[in-house]
Design an enzyme around this catalytic site. Structure first.
Site, short mmCIF file in Angstrom:
data_model
loop_
_atom_site.label_atom_id
_atom_site.label_comp_id
_atom_site.label_asym_id
_atom_site.label_seq_id
_atom_site.Cartn_x
_atom_site.Cartn_y
_atom_site.Cartn_z
N SER A 1 0.86 -1.19 0.00
CA SER A 1 0.00 0.00 0.00
C SER A 1 0.89 1.24 0.00
CB SER A 1 -0.87 0.02 1.26
OG SER A 1 -0.10 0.41 2.38
N ASP A 2 0.32 2.39 -0.25
CA ASP A 2 1.07 3.62 0.02
C ASP A 2 0.94 3.92 1.51
OD1 ASP A 2 2.61 5.85 -0.22
OD2 ASP A 2 1.54 6.69 -1.93
#
Ligand code: BGC
Length: 755
Positions: A280-281
């Protein structure tokens, strides 16, 4: 390594097409011993906060968590000795001794900082770009990093968006070539070598299309546009072997990317066949709560089920997935699949064989910031510069000239590296003043700051979060200006280093006004009014609105944020040791109201007949449709002429090829390099086509007076696009072609693709 193929068959179960994976025995063996908690631990990525914290959370109790087997990877830590301590916790203190992935944002160089990516893109030099990535990998791995959060390949057509600095610009074809070059540079031939690292293509997907150019804002577009214009660079990076993908913060079709099953599974894995892992970011899983998709448990389950494997910093996976399994909302198998992907990445790196292979404490000394690397940084910087305007042969400047070197960026190290250079050290960069003295020691240089970057203290405060990028001088604006004019008075030529501070572009640095700040505009106007030759050395992390400056009697050299060798590279070009050859890769607008502005616009039913206003046609009352500076544009100290642009035949068969060529002649007084560009326009097809699309380019060197024939071979493959069924097809009919030195060129002829 012997691999066992469990099954290569696809079979259908409850209407789902399931592709059996190629399994790695070592990984399967470890997996078979792991508890559910240990598997969930592998999905957790933490940072102790040594890097740039771009979200609210920085991980707590990192040491304990590693020892408890609750961490799969770490980022924001550097140096073999420090990383060794963390790796030892993982290897010696956990039950199964699984080593950590060590991540970092090595965006444009590690300690040897290269120009910002939008700058290196402007070189259109794929070998050079690949070399910068190789050097970045050598240095980062020498410092213990084995996983890089780069390249950012988001197509960006809105210069208000600060992160346009971090990508390759507006074009899917060029963006794809650059994505490939970077992945190949980082990962090399073999990820198990100690000087290569995993490359992460980001931010998947469409992050560059945030509405209004405001970072983290909503993105919404048709599948057709995605497939034809925004997705190709991600796909190119994956085809080049990128072993990991970072999901983006934004929506894709109403669902945030980090929880979007269509994106992370149907497209990425089922359609494109990606078999690496998705991270994920920064806290993007948790941010789905704010997006409105539920509480932490719900969004974490949604993300895992969508195909996200690793949770960056937010710890939603760590703290809720166990409960979701108990409640039957997530299956253990889904967690096993994600853990397998993380372990496979560790296996690719050879970490199971030797967890300490990137941790040779002698390497930083020999491999980081070497003279050879600095030389490449100087070369990359020179190659990234774009000569936007020539006025009265002010350039190149004689090495014995009397020069007024003015402007707030002239004697400034803090702003040379540009955005997202957390591993670089601004104090090691060469200022322009230093570069001038190095390259032209016999020149007489009168330096004056002339103006502040901005006089607005509240703006400066926002920009200065990571350091003193905007220094507002105690001296009054008037006295700084007087000093600059006095320096100009006693000089033959004025060089003004102006533009944006580093943090005026990049993440969370969107602007609605993309002009040069007013404090500097005043200086520029006054300098232009002296009647002396003036060269603006313009720095920025984005295309700016320089309509006013283009009308002034000045020359303009765009240098982006050039990196650690900034001053030397600028001096090389200003004094003519290198003839500028860069071409811009994102259009520069006439004003903000014209945004988005890009060359490959679609046809409309009411095209404007010319650049003049026409009622009831698609145009504005107060500005032309075209960009102020079009994609692909850039001048040289010499001039190039194009002639004999032609096709070797009129008809292209489905399995055949056609040669499109042009004669390019250096008609000026300097040896130089030209970036020859090929565009194509599909005249009739089932989906409205762009008015032109880049399909090829070649960078050539020509001595003065020399000519070369440049040839592009085109096959049916180059004419394909995604139709409304999202099939990649080429439809028969007429295609116009264009060959020239920018996107603003007329068609030279056409050919037919036969049925
Ligand atoms: C950025 C990513 C970066 C991550 C980790 C985020 O805010 O969007 O590009 O890799 O932080 O530093």
């Amino acid at each position: 390594m012997k691999k066992v193929y469990l099954s290569l068959l696809c079979f259908t179960l409850f209407g789902l097409s399931i592709q059996a994976q190629e399994r790695i025995p070592e990984v399967e063996e470890i997996l078979s011993k792991m508890t559910l908690e240990e598997k969930i631990g592998q999905l957790n990525l933490v940072t102790p906060g040594g890097g740039v914290a771009t979200g609210a959370v920085v991980s707590k109790n990192v040491e304990d968590k590693i020892k408890e087997g609750k961490v799969g990877g770490l980022f924001g830590v550097s140096g073999p000795d420090k990383i060794r301590i963390a790796q030892e916790y993982a290897v010696n203190d956990t039950r199964l001794g699984i080593p950590l992935l060590i991540g970092s944002d090595v965006i444009h160089g590690y300690k040897t900082t290269f120009p910002i990516p939008l700058g290196t893109a402007s070189s259109w030099d794929m070998d050079l770009i690949k070399q910068t990535a190789q050097v970045a990998a050598t240095e980062a791995t020498a410092d213990g990093i084995n996983w890089n959060f780069s390249p950012m390949v988001d197509i960006a057509r809105d210069p208000r968006w600060g992160r346009i600095a971090e990508g390759a610009g507006e074009d899917p074809y060029l963006g794809s070539q650059i994505a490939k070059a970077m992945v190949e540079g980082y990962q090399g031939e073999d990820l198990a070598l100690p000087n290569t690292m995993i490359s992460t293509v980001k931010h998947f997907a469409l992050y560059g299309a945030a509405e209004g150019g405001r970072d983290y804002n909503t993105t919404d577009m048709s599948r057709l546009r995605m497939f034809n214009e925004y997705l190709p660079p991600y796909k190119a990076a994956l085809d080049a072997g990128a072993a990991s993908v970072m999901s983006s913060f934004n929506d894709v079709d109403g669902i945030p990317a980090s929880g979007n099953k269509w994106l992370l599974t149907e497209l990425l894995r089922d359609r494109w066949g990606f078999d690496g892992f998705v991270v994920s970011d920064y806290t993007s899983v948790n941010e789905m709560i704010a997006h409105g998709l539920g509480d932490l448990k719900a969004v974490s389950a949604l993300s895992l089920k969508a195909g996200l494997d690793m949770d960056m910093v937010g710890e939603g996976f760590l703290t809720t997935l166990g409960k979701s399994v108990k409640e039957g909302k997530v299956s253990e198998e889904e967690i096993t699949t994600a853990a397998r992907r993380i372990l496979e990445a560790k296996h690719k790196l050879g970490l199971f064989e030797d967890p300490y292979k990137y941790l040779d404490s002698k390497r930083p000394e020999t491999d980081i910031l070497t003279q050879e690397h600095r030389d490449l940084a100087r070369k990359a910087a020179r190659g990234s510069f774009v000569l936007l305007k020539k006025h009265q042969d002010a350039l190149p400047v004689s090495k014995s000239a009397k020069i007024a070197l003015v402007g707030p960026l002239a004697d400034n190290k803090n702003n040379m590296l540009g955005t997202w250079a957390p591993t670089g050290d601004p104090s090691l960069s060469v200022s322009i003043l230093e570069g001038f003295k190095n390259v032209a020691p016999e020149a007489t240089i009168s330096y004056a700051k002339g103006a502040n970057i901005s006089n607005d203290t509240s703006f400066a405060k926002k920009v200065n979060v990571f350091g003193p990028r905007i220094m507002i001088s105690e001296e009054s604006a008037e006295s700084m200006l007087e000093e600059a004019l006095a320096a100009a008075e006693k000089s033959d030529i004025i060089i003004a280093a102006v533009g944006e501070a580093t943090e005026m572009s990049g993440e969370a640095a969107s602007r609605t006004d993309i002009k040069i700040p007013e404090s500097q505009k005043i200086l520029i106007r006054e300098l232009a009014a002296t009647g002396k030759p003036v060269v603006l050395v313009l720095m920025s992390g984005r295309p700016l609105d320089i309509s006013e400056e283009m009308d002034l009697p000045v020359s303009i050299l765009q240098v982006w944020h050039p990196g650690v060798e900034a001053g030397n590279a600028i001096a090389d070009v200003v004094f003519g040791d290198y003839n500028p050859s860069g071409k811009i890769t994102a259009s520069w607008p006439r004003n903000v109201g014209q945004i988005p502005v890009y060359y490959s616009v679609k046809t409309t039913g009411r095209p404007a007949p010319s650049e003049d206003f026409a009622k009831f046609k698609t145009n504005y009352l107060d500005a032309k449709n075209s960009a102020l500076i079009p994609f692909g544009y850039g001048l040289s100290y010499t001039t190039f002429e194009y002639s004999d642009v032609k096709a070797d035949q009129k008809e292209l068969t489905r399995n055949g090829k056609i040669s499109l060529s042009a004669k390019v002649t250096n008609t000026g007084n300097y040896n130089g390099e030209e970036i020859v560009q090929l565009y194509i326009h599909d005249k009739v097809r089932s989906v409205t086509p762009p008015v032109k699309e880049l399909k090829g380019f070649q960078k050539i060197s020509l001595k003065k007076g020399e000519s070369k024939i440049v040839t592009f071979e085109i096959t049916e493959e180059d004419l394909k696009f995604y139709n409304t069924q999202l099939d990649f097809v080429a439809e028969p009919g007429e295609f116009e072609f264009f060959i020239g030195g920018s996107s603003a060129i007329e068609a030279a002829g056409s050919f037919n693709l036969n049925n």
